[in-house]
Design a protein around this motif. Structure first.
Motif, PDB file in Angstrom:
ATOM      1  N   GLY A 184      35.694   6.959  90.426  1.00 57.59           N
ATOM      2  CA  GLY A 184      36.408   7.599  89.254  1.00 57.59           C
ATOM      3  C   GLY A 184      35.957   7.497  87.950  1.00 57.59           C
ATOM      4  N   ASN A 185      36.590   7.893  86.935  1.00 55.29           N
ATOM      5  CA  ASN A 185      36.143   7.874  85.673  1.00 55.29           C
ATOM      6  C   ASN A 185      37.422   8.020  84.790  1.00 55.29           C
ATOM      7  OD1 ASN A 185      34.546   8.154  83.332  1.00 55.29           O
ATOM      8  ND2 ASN A 185      33.177   9.843  84.564  1.00 55.29           N
ATOM      9  N   PHE A 186      37.146   8.111  83.428  1.00 58.70           N
ATOM     10  CA  PHE A 186      38.354   8.245  82.616  1.00 58.70           C
ATOM     11  C   PHE A 186      38.053   8.484  81.076  1.00 58.70           C
ATOM     12  CE2 PHE A 186      37.037   3.975  81.831  1.00 58.70           C
ATOM     13  CZ  PHE A 186      37.501   3.432  80.512  1.00 58.70           C
ATOM     14  N   CYS A 187      38.853   9.306  80.443  1.00 55.95           N
ATOM     15  CA  CYS A 187      38.701   9.466  78.953  1.00 55.95           C
ATOM     16  C   CYS A 187      39.865   9.113  78.411  1.00 55.95           C
ATOM     17  CB  CYS A 187      37.914  10.778  78.607  1.00 55.95           C
ATOM     18  SG  CYS A 187      39.398  12.144  79.083  1.00 55.95           S
ATOM     19  N   MET A 188      39.774   9.194  76.743  1.00 61.82           N
ATOM     20  CA  MET A 188      40.990   9.022  75.850  1.00 61.82           C
ATOM     21  C   MET A 188      41.141  10.569  75.179  1.00 61.82           C
ATOM     22  SD  MET A 188      41.183   5.881  76.451  1.00 61.82           S
ATOM     23  CE  MET A 188      42.501   5.406  75.173  1.00 61.82           C
ATOM     24  N   THR A 189      42.541  10.937  75.239  1.00 62.43           N
ATOM     25  CA  THR A 189      43.001  11.970  74.737  1.00 62.43           C
ATOM     26  C   THR A 189      44.193  11.708  73.869  1.00 62.43           C
ATOM     27  OG1 THR A 189      43.091  14.419  75.279  1.00 62.43           O
ATOM     28  CG2 THR A 189      44.257  12.825  76.700  1.00 62.43           C
ATOM     29  N   LYS A 190      44.352  12.826  73.054  1.00 63.89           N
ATOM     30  CA  LYS A 190      45.528  12.956  72.264  1.00 63.89           C
ATOM     31  C   LYS A 190      46.098  14.348  71.954  1.00 63.89           C
ATOM     32  CE  LYS A 190      43.595  12.143  67.378  1.00 63.89           C
ATOM     33  NZ  LYS A 190      43.699  11.334  66.230  1.00 63.89           N
ATOM     34  N   PHE A 191      47.044  14.447  71.181  1.00 60.21           N
ATOM     35  CA  PHE A 191      47.692  15.813  70.774  1.00 60.21           C
ATOM     36  C   PHE A 191      46.570  16.752  70.047  1.00 60.21           C
ATOM     37  CE2 PHE A 191      49.882  18.561  67.898  1.00 60.21           C
ATOM     38  CZ  PHE A 191      50.529  19.258  68.747  1.00 60.21           C
ATOM     39  N   ASP A 192      46.341  17.902  70.352  1.00 56.36           N
ATOM     40  CA  ASP A 192      46.147  18.893  69.590  1.00 56.36           C
ATOM     41  C   ASP A 192      46.795  20.039  69.794  1.00 56.36           C
ATOM     42  OD1 ASP A 192      44.694  20.146  71.781  1.00 56.36           O
ATOM     43  OD2 ASP A 192      42.952  20.147  71.130  1.00 56.36           O
ATOM     44  N   PRO A 193      46.588  21.358  69.113  1.00 62.09           N
ATOM     45  CA  PRO A 193      47.302  22.458  69.385  1.00 62.09           C
ATOM     46  C   PRO A 193      47.498  22.835  70.540  1.00 62.09           C
ATOM     47  CG  PRO A 193      46.134  22.544  67.334  1.00 62.09           C
ATOM     48  CD  PRO A 193      45.792  21.493  67.926  1.00 62.09           C
ATOM     49  N   HIS A 194      46.452  22.740  71.308  1.00 64.07           N
ATOM     50  CA  HIS A 194      46.503  23.419  72.855  1.00 64.07           C
ATOM     51  C   HIS A 194      47.823  22.863  73.349  1.00 64.07           C
ATOM     52  CE1 HIS A 194      45.373  24.747  76.767  1.00 64.07           C
ATOM     53  NE2 HIS A 194      45.486  23.749  77.151  1.00 64.07           N
ATOM     54  N   VAL A 195      48.183  21.531  73.319  1.00 70.30           N
ATOM     55  CA  VAL A 195      49.271  21.099  73.932  1.00 70.30           C
ATOM     56  C   VAL A 195      50.620  21.868  73.789  1.00 70.30           C
ATOM     57  CG1 VAL A 195      50.771  19.126  73.764  1.00 70.30           C
ATOM     58  CG2 VAL A 195      48.552  18.574  73.592  1.00 70.30           C
ATOM     59  N   LEU A 196      50.538  22.505  72.508  1.00 72.88           N
ATOM     60  CA  LEU A 196      51.717  23.219  72.481  1.00 72.88           C
ATOM     61  C   LEU A 196      51.730  24.393  73.304  1.00 72.88           C
ATOM     62  CD1 LEU A 196      51.937  23.428  68.443  1.00 72.88           C
ATOM     63  CD2 LEU A 196      53.143  22.207  69.838  1.00 72.88           C
TER      64      LEU A 196
END
Length: 215
Positions: A184-196
């Motif tokens: 397994g693995n994980f990262c942290m992510t949040k909104f940026d323009p690609h989400v649109l």
């Protein structure tokens, strides 16, 4: 007698803690264990995107860096079959994780680590949090199957969230006789323009972009 039992229990708990993998320790720190996974995650899953970004035990990667399906590697037995799943553990927001375990990619019956030959249960999309300032946990897990399986789960459409939110992972694993993750693995992510761009393709997502920035 009670005192002796307590001493033995303490020794056992210390012994188990000492055997935790680095990945397990990190997942405990970020509360992925026990919220998502109950046991040890023994191996680091190597995840690399064509943007050059790599997932590394809680580092920060934006959706625009993870927009294409990554290259994934683990210590696989070429004679065995595996299931890989990726999901947003904090959807739609850490303050309101009512859609948690939102599956963004799932492939079963992977021979060895040849993902291209597996059975796609949910086509890949980047973990795509709505507008807001909080970081989401994007979790990746690989499970070893007891054999090649005949899945009766419907394949999720790439244009909808139907079948992706609140995914019953424990039920899926139990029904198919699959145990704890092998990597397994994980990262942290949040909104940026690609989400649109992602939301333009997905039904029922745009409303989340109307939420307050304080999410």
């Amino acid at each position: 007698m009670i005192k002796l039992i307590l001493i033995v229990a303490t020794i056992i708990s210390f012994a188990l803690a000492a055997t935790d993998s680095e990945m397990t320790k990190k997942m405990k720190k970020f509360k992925i264990i026990p919220q998502i996974v109950s046991g040890n995650v023994p191996e680091l899953l190597k995840i690399t995107f064509d943007s050059g970004a790599s997932v590394n035990m809680g580092n920060k990667i934006l959706p625009s860096q993870a927009k294409n399906q990554p290259k994934v590697e683990w210590n696989a037995d070429k004679h065995s079959f595996y299931t890989i799943v990726c999901f947003d553990a904090d959807a739609p927001s850490p303050a309101d994780p009512s859609l948690s375990k939102l599956v963004t990619w799932m492939v079963g019956n992977i021979p060895g680590n040849d993902i291209a030959s597996g059975h796609v249960l949910a086509p890949y999309i980047a973990v795509s949090p709505p507008k807001g300032k909080q970081w989401h946990r994007a979790v990746w897990l690989v499970y070893k199957q007891p054999s090649k399986l005949k899945f009766d789960e419907p394949q999720v459409d790439k244009y909808t969230l139907e079948g992706r939110t609140n995914y019953p992972l424990e039920e899926f694993l139990k029904k198919n006789g699959i145990g704890e993750p092998v990597a397994g693995n994980f990262c942290m992510t949040k909104f940026d323009p690609h989400v649109l761009d992602v939301y333009k393709r997905l039904i029922c997502c745009n409303k989340y972009n109307e939420e307050k920035e304080s999410l």
